[in-house]
Scaffold this motif. Structure first.
Motif, PDB file in Angstrom:
ATOM      1  N   CYS A 247       0.874  -1.173   0.000  1.00  0.00           N
ATOM      2  CA  CYS A 247       0.000   0.000   0.000  1.00  0.00           C
ATOM      3  C   CYS A 247       0.911   1.222   0.000  1.00  0.00           C
ATOM      4  N   LYS A 249       2.519   4.921  -0.100  1.00  0.00           N
ATOM      5  CA  LYS A 249       2.187   6.210   0.493  1.00  0.00           C
ATOM      6  C   LYS A 249       3.432   7.089   0.490  1.00  0.00           C
ATOM      7  N   SER A 250       3.247   8.351   0.831  1.00  0.00           N
ATOM      8  CA  SER A 250       4.358   9.293   0.955  1.00  0.00           C
ATOM      9  C   SER A 250       3.960  10.331   1.991  1.00  0.00           C
ATOM     10  N   GLY A 251       4.238  10.043   3.241  1.00  0.00           N
ATOM     11  CA  GLY A 251       3.780  10.899   4.325  1.00  0.00           C
ATOM     12  C   GLY A 251       4.745  12.005   4.686  1.00  0.00           C
ATOM     13  N   ARG A 277       8.136   7.840  -2.050  1.00  0.00           N
ATOM     14  CA  ARG A 277       7.083   6.833  -2.178  1.00  0.00           C
ATOM     15  C   ARG A 277       7.582   5.500  -1.626  1.00  0.00           C
ATOM     16  N   ALA A 280       3.600   0.935   2.867  1.00  0.00           N
ATOM     17  CA  ALA A 280       3.319   1.060   4.300  1.00  0.00           C
ATOM     18  C   ALA A 280       3.837  -0.155   5.049  1.00  0.00           C
ATOM     19  N   ASP A 324       1.414  -0.638  -6.474  1.00  0.00           N
ATOM     20  CA  ASP A 324       0.526  -0.109  -5.433  1.00  0.00           C
ATOM     21  C   ASP A 324      -0.796  -0.868  -5.515  1.00  0.00           C
ATOM     22  N   ASN A 326      -4.312  -1.589  -3.521  1.00  0.00           N
ATOM     23  CA  ASN A 326      -5.174  -1.139  -2.432  1.00  0.00           C
ATOM     24  C   ASN A 326      -5.670  -2.274  -1.546  1.00  0.00           C
ATOM     25  N   CYS A 329      -3.881  -2.282   1.711  1.00  0.00           N
ATOM     26  CA  CYS A 329      -4.058  -1.171   2.650  1.00  0.00           C
ATOM     27  C   CYS A 329      -4.932  -1.682   3.795  1.00  0.00           C
TER      28      CYS A 329
END
Length: 342
Positions: A247, A249-251, A277, A280, A324, A326, A329
């Motif tokens: 999953c 993400k780029s926080g 990127r 998770a 990626d 989903n 996630c």
């Protein structure tokens, strides 16, 4: 009146006595002079010999000084000892073996047939009840676990060793492993919160060394899996080399010390201070060659504050295919997701 007799000596008798006396006294003088000359000759000879020796010694010292070796660098010393070529040959051999394994010419691990996946579930010393909850839900036990392995899926709880080696914490894990046979114990890893980013290196390295699989999966200990759904997802990805699946993400990078998710090396991530990127950390999937890359380069790979950002940084430098999905996630509300927060 009688006169006393007198003795008269003639001049000839006197001269005769003087001659004998002079001859007698001259012999020791001649002998002494002879020995004196011999002594002087000996002394002169030794002095001459010592002078020659000094000249020879000076010449030898000068020659040795001129031939004195220069200060060598480490590489030059290795070259002299023949180690440089040996080091190069070892590196070349390791690269050839890795290539041969990745192309299927050599088998790594104990299995003669390539598995579909090795799933490592992170756990800790105080998570005995949680492990039992997993064993009673999605994770098979005993004969069912062996049958799952026959299908090509290996599941192990992943844990390191106590900072106090051999203490009661280590002994309890060893006892549980003897009873359950479902642990991957990382002997070289110290199980501690601050060491978690390093744990991921030890896990992927140990998994790649022990099992020959298409995929290697890291799962957090607060995640429930839809095992059949995950197997179906992996089956559809078979043969896809260099796959980095999760999953994505780029926080935001947390720069305040003491805050949750604080990143001590925040300044490395640019003015916007956002992570690159990456998958998770709850569930991360790597294909075989990416796991092997971590295994080979484990000693030099840089870790950051978190294991998922650390893996993401390693993937930037290789030809990885980012996927990626989903369904991975775990906190989403999708009906077909294969993981969820326990």
């Amino acid at each position: 009146m009688e006169t006393l007799p007198t003795t008269t000596f003639s001049s000839s008798s006197k001269s005769e006595r003087r001659g004998r006396s002079s001859k007698t006294s001259s012999k020791p003088s001649v002998i002494m002079a002879f020995f004196s000359c011999v002594a002087w000759l000996y002394v002169l000879g030794r002095l001459w010999q010592d002078a020659e020796n000094r000249v020879i010694l000076n010449n030898m010292l000068k020659k040795n000084y001129d031939q004195k070796p220069k200060v060598l660098t480490v590489d030059e010393k290795l070259m002299v000892l023949g180690c440089k070529d040996l080091e190069r040959k070892i590196v070349e051999t390791e690269m050839e073996l890795t290539l041969a394994k990745s192309q299927g010419y050599l088998k790594s691990g104990s299995s003669s047939k390539r598995l579909l996946a090795v799933i490592g579930v992170y756990t800790g010393f105080g998570s005995h009840l949680r492990r039992n909850a997993f064993r009673g839900s999605w994770m098979p036990q005993g004969d069912a676990l062996k049958k799952l392995e026959e299908r090509g899926v290996v599941i192990r709880f992943v844990i390191g060793r106590s900072p106090n080696r051999g203490d009661s914490l280590d002994r309890k894990i060893d006892e549980e492993d003897r009873a359950r046979r479902d642990f991957l114990i990382l002997e070289n890893h110290e199980e501690a919160q601050e060491e978690l980013p390093k744990k991921v290196k030890f896990f992927f390295s140990a998994a790649a060394q022990n099992w020959d699989a298409e995929f290697y999966i890291k799962v957090d200990d607060n995640i429930d899996l839809d095992l059949e759904g995950l197997i179906s997802l992996l089956e559809s990805r078979r043969g896809q080399d260099a796959s980095y699946i999760g999953c994505m993400k780029s926080g935001e990078v947390v720069t305040e010390k003491g805050g949750q998710w604080y990143e001590p090396e925040w300044w490395k991530f640019g003015d916007e201070k956002s992570y690159f990127r990456h998958a998770a950390g709850s569930l991360i999937i790597l294909s075989k060659n990416l796991a092997q890359y971590i295994n080979i380069n484990s000693g030099s790979l840089k870790t950051y504050a978190f294991d998922d950002t650390s893996i993401g940084s390693w993937m930037i430098g290789v030809q990885a295919t980012y996927i990626d999905d989903n369904r991975l996630c775990c906190s989403s509300i999708r009906q077909d997701k294969v993981c969820s927060v326990a």
